[in-house]
Scaffold this motif. Sequence first.
Motif, PDB file in Angstrom:
ATOM      1  N   ALA A 444       0.835  -1.203   0.000  1.00  0.00           N
ATOM      2  CA  ALA A 444       0.000   0.000   0.000  1.00  0.00           C
ATOM      3  C   ALA A 444       0.867   1.249   0.000  1.00  0.00           C
ATOM      4  O   ALA A 444       1.918   1.293   0.638  1.00  0.00           O
ATOM      5  CB  ALA A 444      -0.917   0.013   1.222  1.00  0.00           C
ATOM      6  N   MET A 445       0.415   2.257  -0.753  1.00  0.00           N
ATOM      7  CA  MET A 445       1.028   3.589  -0.739  1.00  0.00           C
ATOM      8  C   MET A 445       0.028   4.530  -0.074  1.00  0.00           C
ATOM      9  O   MET A 445      -1.079   4.722  -0.590  1.00  0.00           O
ATOM     10  CB  MET A 445       1.322   4.069  -2.160  1.00  0.00           C
ATOM     11  CG  MET A 445       2.054   3.067  -3.022  1.00  0.00           C
ATOM     12  SD  MET A 445       3.732   2.759  -2.453  1.00  0.00           S
ATOM     13  CE  MET A 445       4.229   1.505  -3.657  1.00  0.00           C
ATOM     14  N   ASP A 453      -2.605   5.163  12.135  1.00  0.00           N
ATOM     15  CA  ASP A 453      -3.925   4.537  12.040  1.00  0.00           C
ATOM     16  C   ASP A 453      -3.856   3.203  11.311  1.00  0.00           C
ATOM     17  O   ASP A 453      -4.514   2.223  11.693  1.00  0.00           O
ATOM     18  CB  ASP A 453      -4.902   5.479  11.322  1.00  0.00           C
ATOM     19  CG  ASP A 453      -5.166   6.746  12.117  1.00  0.00           C
ATOM     20  OD1 ASP A 453      -4.995   6.717  13.346  1.00  0.00           O
ATOM     21  OD2 ASP A 453      -5.544   7.765  11.497  1.00  0.00           O
ATOM     22  N   VAL A 454      -3.034   3.176  10.246  1.00  0.00           N
ATOM     23  CA  VAL A 454      -2.937   1.952   9.444  1.00  0.00           C
ATOM     24  C   VAL A 454      -2.236   0.848  10.237  1.00  0.00           C
ATOM     25  O   VAL A 454      -2.655  -0.318  10.203  1.00  0.00           O
ATOM     26  CB  VAL A 454      -2.205   2.240   8.123  1.00  0.00           C
ATOM     27  CG1 VAL A 454      -1.854   0.939   7.400  1.00  0.00           C
ATOM     28  CG2 VAL A 454      -3.047   3.131   7.227  1.00  0.00           C
ATOM     29  N   ARG A 516      -7.215   0.177   3.996  1.00  0.00           N
ATOM     30  CA  ARG A 516      -8.062   1.173   3.341  1.00  0.00           C
ATOM     31  C   ARG A 516      -8.820   2.012   4.364  1.00  0.00           C
ATOM     32  O   ARG A 516      -8.920   3.236   4.245  1.00  0.00           O
ATOM     33  CB  ARG A 516      -9.053   0.478   2.392  1.00  0.00           C
ATOM     34  CG  ARG A 516      -9.719   1.439   1.398  1.00  0.00           C
ATOM     35  CD  ARG A 516     -10.907   0.806   0.727  1.00  0.00           C
ATOM     36  NE  ARG A 516     -12.027   0.652   1.666  1.00  0.00           N
ATOM     37  CZ  ARG A 516     -12.835   1.654   2.020  1.00  0.00           C
ATOM     38  NH1 ARG A 516     -12.657   2.870   1.555  1.00  0.00           N
ATOM     39  NH2 ARG A 516     -13.827   1.432   2.863  1.00  0.00           N
ATOM     40  N   GLU A 517      -9.351   1.348   5.387  1.00  0.00           N
ATOM     41  CA  GLU A 517     -10.102   2.078   6.400  1.00  0.00           C
ATOM     42  C   GLU A 517      -9.203   3.022   7.206  1.00  0.00           C
ATOM     43  O   GLU A 517      -9.596   4.145   7.534  1.00  0.00           O
ATOM     44  CB  GLU A 517     -10.802   1.092   7.332  1.00  0.00           C
ATOM     45  CG  GLU A 517     -11.935   0.318   6.667  1.00  0.00           C
ATOM     46  CD  GLU A 517     -12.586  -0.674   7.621  1.00  0.00           C
ATOM     47  OE1 GLU A 517     -12.123  -0.750   8.786  1.00  0.00           O
ATOM     48  OE2 GLU A 517     -13.538  -1.372   7.210  1.00  0.00           O
ATOM     49  N   ASP A 526      -5.020   9.686  -1.402  1.00  0.00           N
ATOM     50  CA  ASP A 526      -5.011   8.771  -0.264  1.00  0.00           C
ATOM     51  C   ASP A 526      -4.153   7.544  -0.533  1.00  0.00           C
ATOM     52  O   ASP A 526      -3.702   6.884   0.408  1.00  0.00           O
ATOM     53  CB  ASP A 526      -6.443   8.328   0.069  1.00  0.00           C
ATOM     54  CG  ASP A 526      -7.185   9.369   0.888  1.00  0.00           C
ATOM     55  OD1 ASP A 526      -6.524  10.299   1.392  1.00  0.00           O
ATOM     56  OD2 ASP A 526      -8.414   9.251   1.027  1.00  0.00           O
ATOM     57  N   GLY A 527      -3.920   7.221  -1.802  1.00  0.00           N
ATOM     58  CA  GLY A 527      -3.023   6.126  -2.136  1.00  0.00           C
ATOM     59  C   GLY A 527      -3.718   4.947  -2.787  1.00  0.00           C
ATOM     60  O   GLY A 527      -4.893   5.007  -3.157  1.00  0.00           O
ATOM     61  N   LYS A 528      -2.980   3.859  -2.906  1.00  0.00           N
ATOM     62  CA  LYS A 528      -3.492   2.642  -3.543  1.00  0.00           C
ATOM     63  C   LYS A 528      -2.989   1.424  -2.778  1.00  0.00           C
ATOM     64  O   LYS A 528      -1.982   1.476  -2.071  1.00  0.00           O
ATOM     65  CB  LYS A 528      -3.052   2.570  -5.010  1.00  0.00           C
ATOM     66  CG  LYS A 528      -3.743   3.585  -5.910  1.00  0.00           C
ATOM     67  CD  LYS A 528      -3.301   3.425  -7.344  1.00  0.00           C
ATOM     68  CE  LYS A 528      -4.116   4.337  -8.265  1.00  0.00           C
ATOM     69  NZ  LYS A 528      -3.906   5.756  -7.944  1.00  0.00           N
TER      70      LYS A 528
END
Length: 550
Positions: A444-445, A453-454, A516-517, A526-528
Amino acid sequence: MLTALQVDASALASGVNNVWVLTVTFLIFFMHAGFAMLEAGQVRSKNVANQLTKNMLTWSIGVIVYFLIGAGVSGMVGGASDPFGYITGGSDVWIGWLFGAVFAMTAATIVSGAVAGRAKLRAYVTYTVVLSAVIYPVVTGLTWGGGYLSTVLGVGFGDFAGGMIVHGMGGIAGLTAAWVLGPRMDRYNDDGSSNVIPGHSMTFAVLGTLILCFGWYGFNVGTAASVFVVEEGSVALGAFADTVGRVALTTTLAMGAGAIGAAGVSLLQTQKVDTLYVANGMLAGLVGITSITNLSTWWGALVVGLLAGGQLPIVFKFVERNLKIDDVCAVYPVHGSAGAMGAVLLPFVSINGFSTQVLLAQVVSVTVIGAWTIVSTALVFGGLKAIGQARVSPDHEREGLDVAEHGVDTYPEFGDQPEAVPDGGPEIRTDGGEDDREIKMVVAMIRPEKLGDVKQAIAEVGAPSITVTNVSGRGSQPAKKGQWRGEEYTVDLHQKVKIECVVADVPARDVAEAIREGANTGEPGDGKIFIMPIDDAIQVRTGKEGPDAV
């Protein structure tokens, strides 16, 4: 019964004066740390080690050359009966020489900021030798040494602490050297328009500025070098008592006014207060007052500081856009034009009132010093350029002078070996399962500010083992406008955090949804998230393969 301590007045005065001179000398020497940080912050990360090396060699080579040759040349130009007598002169004489040497090395190191990013180390060192041996000593011989400019027009050139003799000369030399070398690659387009090449660290630049400001008190206040004199066998306060307060006051006022002047002009030009201009403005204010700090009124210090700081953005743009000279660290508007302007303004702000004769003496002296510096510097760098020894090759310039000239990488972690950042505890937690389970990698970027948070979201789904890398890239997020010394440039590569999570037992979809959340702000950029299959995995420590190795 106590006996009165017999003290030799002359020895006491000499000792106190020597301690004072050495103390301020060490302060001025510490300015080299400021120059190193200021210049390192304003160059690209691939050229930092080169800039630091040049600053160290400026002192190391220059001060020896100044001892063996330069100080003697200054004495010859000034008409001294024994110009090289300082070499065997004894303690007091050597202390005086060292005080002069730190001024000489300040002038020399200014040049390195103008030619950053493309001058060969051997070219810069060669120029440092010539400047320390001849160029600067001729200027001091003509002025402080008792030469022609010390009596010009019957009043002599007034430069208390080197605003023109040291800083003005260094700034003009830097501009000349940058002109001879030509601009850095990609600095200008074919149509003549300029491209901004930002430095790598505003933090270093500001830190260097504040160190220089601190050392400047040694530069200016320290020039009031006689604390005591001996009068009829008794100790009395010398000229120090009459000048030190005014010098400290005007130095401080001009420093502050310089920052305000640069900030104000920056605000008018770009509707923003540019941080680097504020830093450079502080220094320009100091340079402007240095020549006249002992004679300036308090309000004159404010005027000189405001003008020195205010001219900085204007002169820098003129040099960049009209003259097409790539002055990387803005040494000319900070040191050159500010130093010349401050010296010329002396009769307008002097406690002695206005004098046409003083004005003419200042103008003549500034012109002579400027002309000598331009011609001598152009000859040295022009000669080096003619034999192909002035500038690095295009390949080396593109690669960076740190590797090309020194074989080092100042920031190795920015290269091809990013460090993993594990977030596991003291015990290793595996996500392995049965051998028929698939191994997948979730990549993830995301925005850097969403990393916390992630990480929490990933841990909550049972997959705490992640690798985090700082990256930059572009996608749907719109480009931004950045600013470097008052000039805008497009920032189309945005700072992101790359998260890699390999799982076998935990479903990759659960990890992706957790990311994602945690990363979602609802805004472009926000990225991918990518999910990729992994053929196999091998644990280095145990040799385990497959899901057991994850």
